[in-house]
Design an enzyme around this catalytic site. Sequence first.
Site, PDB file in Angstrom:
ATOM      1  N   SER A 326      10.960   8.508  57.954  1.00  0.00           N
ATOM      2  CA  SER A 326       9.990   9.575  57.822  1.00  0.00           C
ATOM      3  C   SER A 326      10.339  11.049  58.027  1.00  0.00           C
ATOM      4  CB  SER A 326       8.510   9.270  58.927  1.00  0.00           C
ATOM      5  OG  SER A 326       8.088   7.866  58.629  1.00  0.00           O
ATOM      6  N   ASP A 350      -6.622   6.176  52.992  1.00  0.00           N
ATOM      7  CA  ASP A 350      -5.682   5.371  53.566  1.00  0.00           C
ATOM      8  C   ASP A 350      -6.196   3.979  54.188  1.00  0.00           C
ATOM      9  OD1 ASP A 350      -3.422   3.702  54.687  1.00  0.00           O
ATOM     10  OD2 ASP A 350      -3.513   5.059  56.368  1.00  0.00           O
TER      11      ASP A 350
END
Length: 630
Positions: A326, A350
Site C-alpha cells: 500500500s 466499499d
Amino acid sequence: MPQIQLKDHEKDDRLVRRRVLAGAVFVLLLSVALVARMYFLQVVQYQQHVTLSENNRVHVQPIPPTRGLIYDRNGVIIADNRPSFSLTVTRERAKDWPAILDTLSEVLELTAEERALYDKRMKQGRRPFEPVPIQFELSEEQIARISVNQFRLPGVEISARLVRHYPRGASYAHSVGYVGRINEQELQKLDPVNYSGTHHIGKTGIERFYEADLHGSVGYEEVETNARGRVLRVLKRTDPINGKDLHLTIDSRLQAAGEAALSGRRGALVAIQPATGDILAMVSVPAFDPNPFVTGIGFNAYKELRDSIDRPLFNRVLRGLYPPGSTIKPMVAVAGLDAGVITPSSRVYDPGFYQLPGHSHKYRNWNRDGDGSVNLEWAIMRSNDTYFYDVAHKLGVDRLHDYLSRFGIGQKVSLDLFEESAGLMPSREWKRARYRQPWYPGETLILGIGQGYMQTTPLQLAQAASLMATRGKWVRPHLAKMVGEQAPVDPNPMPDIELRDPKLWDYSRFGMEQVMHGPRGTAAKVGATAAYRIAGKSGTAQVVAIKQGEKYDRSKLNERHRDHALFVAFAPAESPQIAVAVMVENGESGSGVAAPIVKQVLDTWLLDEQGQLKAEYRSMPDLAAGSSAP
C-alpha cells in the site's frame, strides 16, 4: 736373416715441426678470434652492454599512490588507511617458490588452510619481477622469525604498506563497500602502468564506483641494487598523485539511529534529503564487517557469512526486491487525479471487496467489513483497497505503468550506486515476452495496491516518497557529496513529473498526513506522539499467497513466511526536509512495526536536544508551490 728397420729421425723431426706449426697457427687463429670478439664486444657493442649492465644495476620501482579517505557529511572518518607489514615474494628471485613457501610454512608454523592460501595468492597473475603479497598485517613475532631465517628465503621480503581500514565495521558495509585483492580477471582490464605496485581495488559500493578517483596515479623511483637485489640508494624519484578524498552525504548520527531502530530485525532503511537527493542514511541489516575482506577472509569465515540464513552479505537496500504494498497508493492516487479518472470528491462504496463488471471473483479489502462510501482522503488514510482497485481499473495497466514509471518504479534511480537493481514495473509487453500470455484485468487491480508482479527496492520507495515531498521534482539519490573538490554531476537527469494542475499533488499529500494525524489513520498512534506533522503511508507485502476467501493467520505460518512490513514518510509535511522508507522482513504490520522505526529516524534528524523541532525547520517554505492541505 731378416733386415732390421732403422728409425728415421729426420722424418720424425719433420712431423714434429708440422704439428708444432699447425698448433701455433691454431693458437694464433684462436687468439685473433678472441681479440676480434673482445674488440666487437668492448668497442663495437660498447654502448649496448653498458646499458644492459646499467639495467642489471638500476631498477625502476613503482610507488603506489595512497588511497583517498572517505568521510561522512560532517567530516567523520569512515574509511582510512593504516600501516601494515606485509610479506611478499618475488617469483623470479625466489626461483623454486613452492620450496620457499614450504620453508615459510615451517618458519611461521602455518596451518594447512593458511598454506593453501599462500599457494592461491602466488598463482594469481602478476607482472614480471613484481612482488606478490601473500600475507598482510604480520605480527612482531612473525617479522622476527622471517628476519632470522632470511638467508633461507631468497625473494622473500617484508614491506610496510598502507592497508584500507573501516573503523566503524559493519555500519557502512553495504554503502561504502570494501576493497579487496586484485584478481586475475581485474588484472586483465586494469591499466598495467597506473596499477603497478597496487594490490587492492574497490570491490563493492562507493569504493568500486569511485575507484578511479580514490586510487590516484602511480609514481616511480630509480634505485641502485646489489647482486642480491637489495636497494643501495635511490637515484631518481617521481612522487605519486594520491587518490582524492571522498565526502559522503551520509550523516553518521542518523545512520547509527537507523541501525539502532532496526536492531534485532532483518530489513532496510533509507533516508533522503528531498531537495538535494542526498542519502542521509542507508541501512541494511544484518550486515558484516568488511575489514577481513581487505586482506583476505578465511574460507571458514566466508562460508559462515555466505551460508547464513539471514544473508548478511545481501544488500537489501539496493538489491532486495519486494512488493511495495500500500505504500504505492499515494502515487496511484496522483495518477488517477492527473488522468482525470477520479476527482478528490469521487466516492466508491466499499462492502469489503471489489468485483469487476460481469465477474463473480471478489478482490478483498484488508478490512473485511468494508468502510462504506469512501473518498480519496479517506481511502489513503484508511488504506482502502477497494477504492484503489477501482482507480487501477479505470486507469488501465498502460497508464498505470506510465505514471508509476515516472516515480522511478521499475528502473535504477540512483546516481552512484551501481549495484542497484532496477526492480520491475510490469506491462502488457513484459508479460507477453516473459510468460507468452495476455494481460488480465484482475492483474491491473492488484497492481493498484502494490501487489502482483511489481517489485521494488527500498531505495526506489524512498525516492518515490521524496518525489511526493517535492511535488515531482526529480533529483537522483546519491552518496557522494564531494569527490575531491568537485560535486558529482548527473549525466542523465530524469524529467520532472508535471501534472496538468500542480494542486493535484496536495490531495494525495494531505491523505498521507491523515494516515499519521487523521481520526482513523492507520498510523495515527505513531503520529500522535510527533512534535511535527508527518506525511506517511504504511504497506504490507505478502510473502506467500493465501487462498480466496481465507484470512491471514500468522500462527499457521513460519516466521519467514509472514508478511513484510513497509512504511514511507516525509516530514515536516508542510516543508519536507527528509524522506524515509523502511522495510522490515516478516514484520507483518507497516503501521505497527515499520512506522515507529521511521519516526525514530525522523526525530533524530528534525528534533533538538529538548525534543522540539529544530529552529531552522520551523519557518522554512515548502519545496514547491502550494499547500499540503487542499
